[in-house]
Design a protein around this motif. Structure first.
Motif, short mmCIF file in Angstrom:
data_model
loop_
_atom_site.label_atom_id
_atom_site.label_comp_id
_atom_site.label_asym_id
_atom_site.label_seq_id
_atom_site.Cartn_x
_atom_site.Cartn_y
_atom_site.Cartn_z
N UNK A 179 0.80 -1.23 0.00
CA UNK A 179 0.00 0.00 0.00
C UNK A 179 0.83 1.28 0.00
N UNK A 180 2.08 1.21 0.51
CA UNK A 180 2.90 2.41 0.60
C UNK A 180 3.62 2.73 -0.71
N UNK A 181 3.55 1.79 -1.69
CA UNK A 181 4.18 2.01 -2.99
C UNK A 181 3.14 2.41 -4.02
N UNK A 182 3.56 3.18 -5.00
CA UNK A 182 2.67 3.48 -6.12
C UNK A 182 2.46 2.21 -6.95
N UNK A 183 1.54 2.30 -7.90
CA UNK A 183 1.32 1.20 -8.83
C UNK A 183 2.63 0.85 -9.55
N UNK A 184 3.32 1.86 -10.05
CA UNK A 184 4.59 1.62 -10.74
C UNK A 184 5.63 1.04 -9.79
N UNK A 185 5.64 1.51 -8.56
CA UNK A 185 6.57 0.98 -7.56
C UNK A 185 6.33 -0.50 -7.28
N UNK A 186 5.06 -0.89 -7.21
CA UNK A 186 4.72 -2.30 -7.03
C UNK A 186 5.19 -3.14 -8.23
N UNK A 187 4.94 -2.64 -9.43
CA UNK A 187 5.25 -3.41 -10.64
C UNK A 187 6.76 -3.58 -10.83
N UNK A 188 7.53 -2.59 -10.41
CA UNK A 188 8.98 -2.62 -10.66
C UNK A 188 9.79 -3.16 -9.49
N UNK A 189 9.14 -3.47 -8.38
CA UNK A 189 9.88 -3.82 -7.16
C UNK A 189 10.80 -5.02 -7.37
N UNK A 219 -8.87 -3.36 -10.98
CA UNK A 219 -7.62 -2.67 -11.33
C UNK A 219 -6.47 -3.16 -10.47
N UNK A 220 -6.72 -3.36 -9.18
CA UNK A 220 -5.66 -3.86 -8.30
C UNK A 220 -5.20 -5.24 -8.74
N UNK A 221 -6.14 -6.09 -9.16
CA UNK A 221 -5.73 -7.43 -9.58
C UNK A 221 -4.95 -7.37 -10.89
N UNK A 222 -5.30 -6.45 -11.76
CA UNK A 222 -4.53 -6.28 -13.00
C UNK A 222 -3.12 -5.77 -12.69
N UNK A 223 -3.00 -4.92 -11.68
CA UNK A 223 -1.66 -4.49 -11.25
C UNK A 223 -0.87 -5.69 -10.72
N UNK A 224 -1.53 -6.55 -9.95
CA UNK A 224 -0.85 -7.74 -9.42
C UNK A 224 -0.36 -8.63 -10.56
N UNK A 225 -1.16 -8.76 -11.61
CA UNK A 225 -0.74 -9.57 -12.76
C UNK A 225 0.41 -8.86 -13.48
N UNK A 226 0.31 -7.55 -13.64
CA UNK A 226 1.40 -6.79 -14.26
C UNK A 226 2.70 -6.98 -13.49
N UNK A 227 2.61 -6.94 -12.17
CA UNK A 227 3.80 -7.16 -11.34
C UNK A 227 4.37 -8.56 -11.56
N UNK A 228 3.48 -9.55 -11.69
CA UNK A 228 3.93 -10.93 -11.86
C UNK A 228 4.63 -11.16 -13.19
N UNK A 229 4.20 -10.45 -14.24
CA UNK A 229 4.81 -10.67 -15.56
C UNK A 229 5.96 -9.70 -15.85
N UNK A 230 6.21 -8.75 -14.94
CA UNK A 230 7.21 -7.71 -15.19
C UNK A 230 8.62 -8.29 -15.33
#
Length: 244
Positions: free
Chosen positions: A93-103, A144-155
């Motif tokens: 929660x403390x990271x932006x969407x981009x921060x989550x995807x790139x972590x 949208x949150x679940x799509x971010x989670x998928x984006x993070x998984x495929x990053x």
């Protein structure tokens, strides 16, 4: 075609309850395999064991020919080769969407921030969320949150994507947008093993379906075979609830 993932005779117990009882499966690259079954049949436990998030009690798991169930294996190194998405989004929660995807790219794979963010933005564009890159997760809908989670998984370009009931926590009107993304990934050749209650989606998108019942693979085949002419009475009884 050589196997990407092979699991042989997996057993897993919690206390005196056997949750997986001799499960075997095989995935080749670009396969899309759906695992179906009633709640409590062992679907989530199977995916957690394959992702090395739970230790198995017996059996063997090979990833690209290497035994990843060996206790001496570098589990974090193996997990870095997999993408895993859960029922709950598990976004920071403390990271932006981009921060989550790139972590993972930045911390695990030591990629330069600028490179990770450029690729992260490209992935968010793919999943239709580029305009949310600087938002925090609590500003997004569940879909949208679940799509971010998928984006993070495929990053990190994983060899295998493990999807564990990724629509079960979503409101019905949000399910479609997440499944459409998975459909696109499947069409692009992503290797996917997904536990799901979405029977229509499994029938239309999966190459193969496994029916898990009380910790065993009771039936396995193409969607046409499993959904169209199931051999086992237990499979027919399970599917009849959805046809109704």
């Amino acid at each position: 075609m050589s196997s990407l993932l092979t699991a042989t005779d997996l057993w897993k117990s919690f206390g005196d309850r056997d949750v997986l009882r001799g499960v075997s499966l095989d995935l080749s690259a670009h396969d899309v395999v759906a695992v179906i079954g009633a709640s409590g049949s062992g679907k989530s436990t199977l995916l957690r064991c394959l992702g090395l998030l739970e230790p198995i009690d017996d059996g063997r798991i090979l990833l690209a020919g290497s035994d990843i169930s060996d206790p001496r294996v570098d589990a974090n190194g193996v997990r870095a080769r997999l993408g895993v998405v859960f029922q709950s989004y598990n976004l920071f929660p403390h990271l932006t969407v981009l921060g989550n995807v790139t972590l993972a790219s930045r911390v695990v794979h030591r990629e330069k921030r600028a490179d990770a963010e450029a690729r992260g933005l490209a992935i968010l564009e793919r999943v239709g969320l580029a305009d949310k890159a600087r938002e925090h997760p609590d500003r997004l809908s569940g879909g949208q949150q679940q799509r971010v989670a998928i984006a993070r998984a495929i990053a990190t370009d994983p060899e295998l994507l493990l999807l564990d009931e990724i629509t079960s926590a979503l409101d019905p009107e949000l399910v479609g947008e997440v499944l459409e993304l998975v459909r696109t990934l499947a069409e692009e050749g992503t290797t996917i093993l997904m536990a799901t209650h979405e029977m229509g989606f499994a029938r239309d998108v999966a190459h193969r379906v496994l029916f898990l019942d009380e910790g065993r693979v009771l039936e396995e085949g193409s969607p046409a075979e499993v959904f169209g002419s199931p051999r086992e009475a237990r499979t027919r009884a399970f599917l009849s609830r959805f046809r109704a």
